[in-house]
Structures are given as C-alpha cells and as structure tokens.
Enzyme design. Structure first.
Site, PDB file in Angstrom:
ATOM      1  N   ASP A  57     -13.737  -4.039  -2.191  1.00 41.76           N
ATOM      2  CA  ASP A  57     -13.962  -4.170  -0.829  1.00 41.76           C
ATOM      3  C   ASP A  57     -15.067  -4.645  -0.305  1.00 41.76           C
ATOM      4  O   ASP A  57     -16.140  -3.830  -0.629  1.00 41.76           O
ATOM      5  CB  ASP A  57     -13.396  -2.639  -0.261  1.00 41.76           C
ATOM      6  CG  ASP A  57     -12.010  -2.234  -0.590  1.00 41.76           C
ATOM      7  OD1 ASP A  57     -11.315  -3.043  -0.874  1.00 41.76           O
ATOM      8  OD2 ASP A  57     -11.889  -0.941  -1.131  1.00 41.76           O
ATOM      9  N   ASP A 109       0.893  -1.128  -0.056  1.00 45.10           N
ATOM     10  CA  ASP A 109      -0.067  -0.060  -0.040  1.00 45.10           C
ATOM     11  C   ASP A 109       0.771   1.294   0.020  1.00 45.10           C
ATOM     12  O   ASP A 109       1.760   1.203   1.016  1.00 45.10           O
ATOM     13  CB  ASP A 109      -0.902   0.032   1.129  1.00 45.10           C
ATOM     14  CG  ASP A 109      -2.003  -0.899   1.106  1.00 45.10           C
ATOM     15  OD1 ASP A 109      -2.180  -1.618   0.148  1.00 45.10           O
ATOM     16  OD2 ASP A 109      -2.469  -1.351   2.299  1.00 45.10           O
TER      17      ASP A 109
END
Lengths: 290, 240
Positions: free
Chosen positions: A130, A11
């Site tokens: 997600d 990330d």
C-alpha cells in the site's frame, strides 16, 4: 503470447464482500461465492480475496469460505489477510487457494517472505504494497506528523547534499501499513521503490501495488508510480487502485507495462463488464484471454 | 480408481476439486502398491524439484512411478519430474549449459529441465494465461484461419485435425489459453521432440506445454485452474 490479466478483487469483511473509498467507509457489495462465480463466468483471469480487517485485528483470514471458493472456481485465486505464520499460509493453500498474499507481516519481518517462498515456492507468494506519494520530501522512519512539519531550508539543503536522488521534485512514494482499518493505518519505514526491491530480493513471486492516492476515486491507475515500480522489478507486477473507465486499463497495460490490472468496485457495481473490457482491450492491440 | 500421488504439493486440493467438478472420484496416496493398482495416476507438484524428488524417494515411489502402465498425467512440476534432470535446486549455480549438480528426476524422457531465460522486459515466474499451439496440424489450423470466409469446409478439416491429434487434446481448440505458473521449463524444440503435443512461446523460450510419451502425459500449465479448456483436458485424461 502471455496475456495481460484482469483481476477482480473482493474485499472481504465479516464474511461478505465490501468496498470502501480510499480504503475507508466500507459498504457491503454482495455474497462472496455469488460474486466469485459471476466473475468467473464473465471471464475474469484471476480473483483476489482480501480479508481486509484480519491483519489489523490480528487474526488470520477465515478458511470456511476459502474451501467453498476452491470447489467452484476453475480460475486461480489468491487469499490475503493476516497471514503471519507458514502454518497459516499452508492451511489456506491446502484449502485450495493458489496464492497467498501478505502485506503488514512482510513489513514487520521481510524474512517471512523468504520462509514462505522456500516452503511453498516463490509462485505462491504475493506481496501487497500500500503506497502513496509522501506529503513532503522527507521519507524514512518518521511519522507523518513529523514529515508534515515545516523544515528549515538548512536541513533541506543537507538532505539534498547527502541524498541527491531524493529531491523534493522526485516522486517519493512511501509505504503504509494496516491500511484495512483507517484508525490503525500507519506509515511504514520504507520508501516504496526501496521496499519493492527488498520484497523481490526476498523471493516474492508477484507484487500487487495498491496506489492509495488513486484508490476508489476512478480517475485511472497511478501510471507514474506503476511505471517506476515496473522499472525496478523483474517479477510480475499487478496494478491496483483507480480503475474507472475502459481506457484506464489500456493505459496501465500500455504505459506502465504491468502484468495484470486489478479492480473491485467498477466490476461489483457492473459499471464495467469483464467480457466487454476484454473485447475493448483486444481492439486496442492488448493481448487478453477471451 | 484415480490416484493423486501425494507428492506434497499445495495444489492437491485444487486438483481434487477440479476432478469433483467433472464427477470423477479420486484418492490421495503415497502407497506404492495402491498407486500400482490405479486406473489413472495424476502426479501433481508445486514447490521445488529437489523437495518433490526427496519425497518420492522417501516413499520409495520412483520405481513404482516409472513402471506404471496406466495413463499418468504430470501437472506443472509433476510434468517436469517425468524428465531426466533439473537445474532447479542445482547448488552448482544453474549455469545454462552445465548439467553437473542437477537434480535427478524420474528419467522417463531424456531431457533437462532448465531455468527460464532472463530477458529484458520478461517477468519470471512465467505467471498467467498463455496461448498453447498444437504441434500436430498447425499448418492446417493456420490456413483455416486465414481463408475462413471463402472456404467454410475447412472448419471440417479443422475438427479432423483434432481427431488426428492425441486424445488428450480432443475438443480443445488450437491456440487456447491455459494458466501457467513456473520458473523452470522443458525446451519444446519441436523439430526434435516427438513427445511435444503443444507448446507456448515465452520470450525466446519455447516451452513444452503438453507432452505425451506412451502412457505418460504431462502439462506444464494447471488444467485445474484453466477454465473450460482445463476441464476438457482433465475429462479427456480420465476417459483414456
């Protein structure tokens, strides 16, 4: 035989690798190129770089580091973050990325998946989803606040009558949007399994299912959700969120039959070494590249 | 000079970087004269067969590529382009046995490029690392594995096998993993096809993974993304 893929996710925020717990409170984990090289040497099968705030900040993933990664890496990598136009996707692919991954822009306009697949080939187009279990049995185009409101038994009864496949006892996962930034995270209008099929039908080459409920807490992948996802997909499925121990990887490959398992913090903090993980999976009878 | 044909694929820069890592200069070109003078030619390709062939025709490269005498390496779709025709982009509906409506390719080798067979539990595209088995010396490799402990001299035999095989495979172990990403394939059918050097199994499909026919070579996988063995293959090619 096609091997199961071990994928390290980096990330990226402001040019460094970060990791948060359940998508929040990001802490710096290290330099992008250093980590990329280390994972390549440990035998990672693929890398994913998520510019986690690009989408909610309405900008495209930075390209200066993409070229540098492409120059040093000889394993495939994917870039995600704020890709909203085919031109942005093209720039990232031309910098040397093998795949681009989109999430929020696909939710805003599913046809965008098709446009990318037609232009660059379906194999380049990854869609990140997600998802987590809904708070109540209600799903669809309503906000969390509404869904948490106690509903009358009459309304529930009519829901059951009209949609028997959406009983409260069924697992109902719903999709979230802009989850890179907790202040901006909103619930999208789709139930997860419906959305996965839409994504596949629009020409995605692969799906990364980020199970938000298990992300960052290292108690294992969300097997029931991933099993349900696997059932409705014929394109490759990557499990994301929840890896903490070696056995979690064996479980997700065996039980959910995913094509790849993605993890971040357990690799970043050296709790799990990728070469050790692959040797372990081999002893468990799971096909891996060693 | 090594020329990478500018066929418009998005993996061109990855190939250039892979060549840089083995200290090989390369140039991107869509110019027929320049390509004809090259020492080595790499034909990349990501996207559809139809789009790639349209581009090659537009730049009038079809005859140029067919007439090349230097070593040529087609990568992924670039390998498929060496064959005669492809179901990809066939608007007639990709019926398995029908070739009508197929896209015409470079036709250096007479075989159809087909869609991977859909099977329960098989994901398409074929995406990830798969093991490639050498066609030549396969039986020797197998016995070398089984009787490793009793007969250490078989290790010698194993390396001999590699030297007997095509120079493109030099120093690459049999059963190595390479990175594949594709939805169409060329059936290896190894009993009939002498051009198949290596193949891999994906469900029922036996996929041509590495091919060679005179100076024309090709790999279905991406050597530029296949770690150490991919680099060795590129080095072997540039050394030809």
């Amino acid at each position: 035989m096609l091997s199961k893929r071990i994928i390290a996710c980096l990330d990226v925020k402001d040019g460094v690798v970060v990791k948060g717990v359940q998508f929040r409170n990001h802490v710096v984990m290290g330099d992008i190129l250093e980590l990329a090289q280390r994972y390549r040497d440990e035998g990672v099968d693929e890398l994913v770089f998520y510019d986690i705030t690009a989408s909610s900040d309405h900008r495209v993933a930075g390209t200066s580091w993409i070229k540098k990664i492409a120059q040093i890496l000889d394993v495939p990598f994917c870039v995600a973050g704020g890709i909203r136009t085919w031109q942005a996707a093209e720039r990232i692919l031309n910098e040397g990325a093998d795949k681009i991954s989109i999430n929020s822009p696909a939710l805003e306009r599913p046809e965008f998946i098709t446009e990318l697949a037609d232009r660059f080939g379906t194999q380049c187009v990854v869609v990140g989803v997600d998802s987590r279990l809904a708070q109540s049995n209600q799903a669809g185009s309503i906000s969390d606040r509404q869904s948490e409101t106690q509903k009358s038994s009459e309304t529930q009864q009519s829901d059951i009558m009209s949609a028997p496949h959406r009983l409260a006892s069924d697992n109902q996962w719903v999709v979230y949007q802009y989850s890179g930034d907790e202040r901006k995270t909103i619930r999208a209008q789709y139930q997860t399994l419906d959305w996965l099929k839409i994504v596949q039908d629009h020409g995605a080459g692969e799906i990364v299912l980020n199970c938000m409920g298990s992300d960052g807490v290292r108690r294992g992948y969300d097997i029931p959700q991933l099993m349900a996802a696997r059932e409705c997909l014929h394109i490759p499925l990557i499990a994301s969120g929840g890896a903490g121990e070696l056995s979690h990887f064996a479980d997700v490959f065996r039980d959910a039959r995913v094509d790849g398992a993605l993890a971040a913090s357990v690799f970043h903090n050296r709790h799990i070494h990728i070469a050790t993980l692959k040797n372990y999976l081999h002893t468990q009878g799971i096909e891996v590249r060693r | 000079m090594l020329i990478i044909v500018d066929s418009g694929g998005a993996n061109i820069s990855s190939i250039r970087y892979a060549l840089e890592r083995i200290h090989m200069d390369s140039k991107l070109s869509a110019d027929a004269d320049e390509i004809a003078r090259a020492d080595h030619v790499i034909l990349p390709g990501v996207g559809t067969a139809r789009a790639a062939m349209d581009k090659l025709r537009r730049y009038e490269l079809v005859e140029c590529l067919r007439g090349l005498a230097c070593p040529v390496l087609g990568i992924c779709l670039g390998m498929q382009l060496l064959f005669s025709h492809s179901q990809e982009g066939n608007k007639a509906g990709n019926k398995a046995e029908s070739e009508e409506g197929d896209v015409d390719l470079l036709n250096i080798l007479p075989q159809q490029v087909k869609k991977l067979t859909a099977e329960p539990g098989k994901t398409i595209p074929h995406m990830g690392w798969n093991q490639v088995d050498w066609r030549v010396g396969e039986s020797v490799e197998k016995s070398a594995r089984k009787e490793q402990s009793e007969q250490p001299d078989l290790a010698q035999q194993k390396s001999t096998t590699h030297h007997k095989a095509h120079p493109l495979l030099r120093n690459i172990p049999d059963h190595s993993y390479f990175y594949f990403v594709h939805s169409y394939f060329v059936d290896a059918n190894i009993d009939a096809n002498a051009h198949v050097l290596g193949y891999c199994q994906y469900g029922r499909d036996q996929v041509s993974a590495i091919i060679a026919h005179d100076n024309f070579m090709g790999c279905q996988f991406h050597p530029e993304r296949s770690g150490d063995v991919g680099s060795i293959l590129l080095k072997n090619f540039t050394g030809l």
